[in-house]
Design an enzyme around this catalytic site. Structure first.
Site, mmCIF file in Angstrom:
data_model
loop_
_atom_site.group_PDB
_atom_site.id
_atom_site.type_symbol
_atom_site.label_atom_id
_atom_site.label_comp_id
_atom_site.label_asym_id
_atom_site.label_seq_id
_atom_site.Cartn_x
_atom_site.Cartn_y
_atom_site.Cartn_z
ATOM 1 N N HIS A 299 0.821 -1.208 0.000
ATOM 2 C CA HIS A 299 0.000 0.000 0.000
ATOM 3 C C HIS A 299 0.861 1.267 0.000
ATOM 4 C CE1 HIS A 299 -3.168 2.774 0.426
ATOM 5 N NE2 HIS A 299 -3.466 2.647 1.696
ATOM 6 N N HIS A 346 -1.451 0.170 -11.672
ATOM 7 C CA HIS A 346 -2.365 0.662 -10.647
ATOM 8 C C HIS A 346 -3.522 -0.310 -10.533
ATOM 9 C CE1 HIS A 346 -5.267 3.303 -8.594
ATOM 10 N NE2 HIS A 346 -4.201 3.958 -8.163
ATOM 11 N N ASP A 404 3.421 7.349 -7.277
ATOM 12 C CA ASP A 404 4.638 6.997 -6.550
ATOM 13 C C ASP A 404 5.873 7.049 -7.440
ATOM 14 O OD1 ASP A 404 3.319 6.297 -4.038
ATOM 15 O OD2 ASP A 404 2.456 4.654 -5.177
#
Length: 461
Positions: A299, A346, A404
């Site tokens: 996560h 994703h 990210d």
């Protein structure tokens, strides 16, 4: 006198478990392979054993992640939010100043666009409540500096339960119609204290408890977090940033925290907060659970993994960051060795992550700083090469960079090189959406979450 002897116990429990594992694994494999489309009421076996991915089974008011459009907050895109959500009262005319996380929280909670005056006053309220109680400082000071900073964050948030107005009011007895007001008060108090909590953990873990900066009652939430991290020109400025760089770091925190504040309700940190809160746990206990979910490698740890990956890739391609062929060759070497490309793919999105675009644009808007940053330039070049490689590879549903892929490198640029700490800043930011929803859970009187479970034998029948 009772005599006691020390024995090295060795029971049959583990060996017995080992014996039953193969049969259960085989049954799971058969169910997964052969019965994925089998209906269980309105659901399927595949969805039930696949993490409930895609099931629309949670009420979440503030945001929705569309596979093709990305995240929308009350129907608005990131770009639109950047246009109408208020900035710092000191930087309203600066085109490179970012909107405030407290603006995002206001919007997430109410669905109404706040005025500059409303946010100025809200920022002052948060600053006035930001100081940590002495008992919490003693608890944090007692923790070993080697303790994972996310564990420290979870402990700190849980300990604030000592001051929960909801818990105290519930114990005395209040009508359900008032639950939301006490939940609101606790949520505001928790959000207000997060900059101090983040700064304290950073100081204790990496700077031997030294005071790195001070709270400024006239500044916004992100500015105070940056100050307590020692990153503003008025603080200790531990990384010797120029005045402009310090200002830009504050704006990076603003952008990062606003964009990471909410991502609908199904992600682990949001869902964990909602789940624990559904038992009428107060916001401190509820969000502490969310933080512990955020600490999981699947996560919240992706940003630090991307930085490690970029540093490794730069060395492997011998610093030839503009050589697309070298980058492509390196990516294929990863994929052929059964590794993944960190920062790509994703769980929901099937298009480029608009949060990535916003974060990379932050660097592009500051060419005097980032044109010379080899790692940032490599991230930018990678985003042009990797999607083609992943499409050709054919095993990734989403070949595009996610948020990210860029966020960690931006923090690294300004000297935050303690990779484990990235997720602590994420933990502060993610409070915004789940706590806003927790207030609505109490307003609407949502019940305790209690799905029905089923075993493999039943699925296989």
């Amino acid at each position: 006198m009772l005599r006691r002897s020390i024995r090295h116990y060795s029971t049959d429990l583990k060996s017995t478990l080992k014996k039953v594992i193969p049969a259960k694994q085989e049954l799971f494999k058969q169910v997964k392979s052969n019965l994925a489309d089998k209906k269980i009421g309105d659901l399927t076996v595949g969805g039930t054993i696949g993490g409930m991915r895609g099931y629309k089974s949670l009420l979440w008011e503030a945001s929705v992640v569309d596979p093709n459009e990305g995240i929308r907050f009350h129907g608005y895109t990131i770009e639109q939010c950047q246009q109408f959500l208020p900035k710092s009262k000191y930087e309203t005319e600066d085109p490179n100043s970012e909107f405030l996380p407290e603006s995002m929280f206001w919007f997430l909670l109410t669905g109404e666009k706040p005025t500059q005056k409303q946010i100025d006053e809200f920022s002052e309220e948060l600053a006035s409540k930001a100081k940590l109680p002495s008992y919490l400082e003693r608890i944090l000071d007692s923790l070993p500096a080697t303790l994972h900073p996310m564990t420290q964050l979870s402990i700190g948030i849980s300990a604030l339960n000592n001051d929960s107005s909801f818990a105290k009011a519930y114990e005395k007895g209040i009508p359900k119609s008032e639950y939301w007001e006490y939940t609101f008060d606790d949520s505001i108090n928790l959000i207000a204290k997060l900059p101090s909590l983040v700064g304290k953990i950073y100081s204790n873990t990496y700077h031997k408890g030294a005071t790195l900066g001070e709270l400024d009652l006239n500044q916004d939430w992100s500015y105070n977090m940056s100050s307590l991290l020692g990153m503003t020109s008025e603080s200790r400025n531990i990384n010797n940033l120029s005045k402009q760089e310090s200002k830009d770091f504050v704006n990076l925190v603003r952008l990062y925290c606003a964009l990471h504040g909410d991502h609908e309700g199904g992600n682990v940190s949001a869902h964990a907060t909602h789940l624990v809160g559904s038992a009428l746990s107060d916001p401190y206990l509820s969000y502490s659970a969310g933080v512990q979910g955020l600490a999981g490698p699947l996560h919240g740890l992706a940003a630090q993994e991307v930085v490690r990956f970029i540093l490794e890739m730069k060395d492997k391609i011998f610093g030839e960051i503009n050589n697309s062929a070298k980058i492509e060759e390196y990516l294929w070497s990863l994929l052929n060795s059964k590794r993944v490309i960190p920062g790509y793919g994703h769980g929901v999105l099937r298009r480029p992550d608009p949060r990535f675009n916003a974060m990379i644009q932050f660097g592009l808007n500051r060419p005097e700083q980032f044109e010379r940053d080899v790692l940032f330039q490599l991230v930018k070049n990678l985003s042009k090469v990797a999607p083609g490689v992943l499409k050709e590879h054919g095993k990734t549903k989403n070949p595009w960079p996610n948020v990210d892929s860029s966020s960690g490198i931006l923090f690294y640029h300004y000297g935050v090189k303690e990779l484990l700490f990235f997720t602590v800043i994420f933990g502060a930011s993610r409070s915004l959406g789940p706590l806003a929803q927790l207030v609505w859970d109490r307003i609407l009187g949502l019940p305790i979450e209690r799905p029905k479970s089923v075993d493999l034998k039943t699925l296989a029948q």
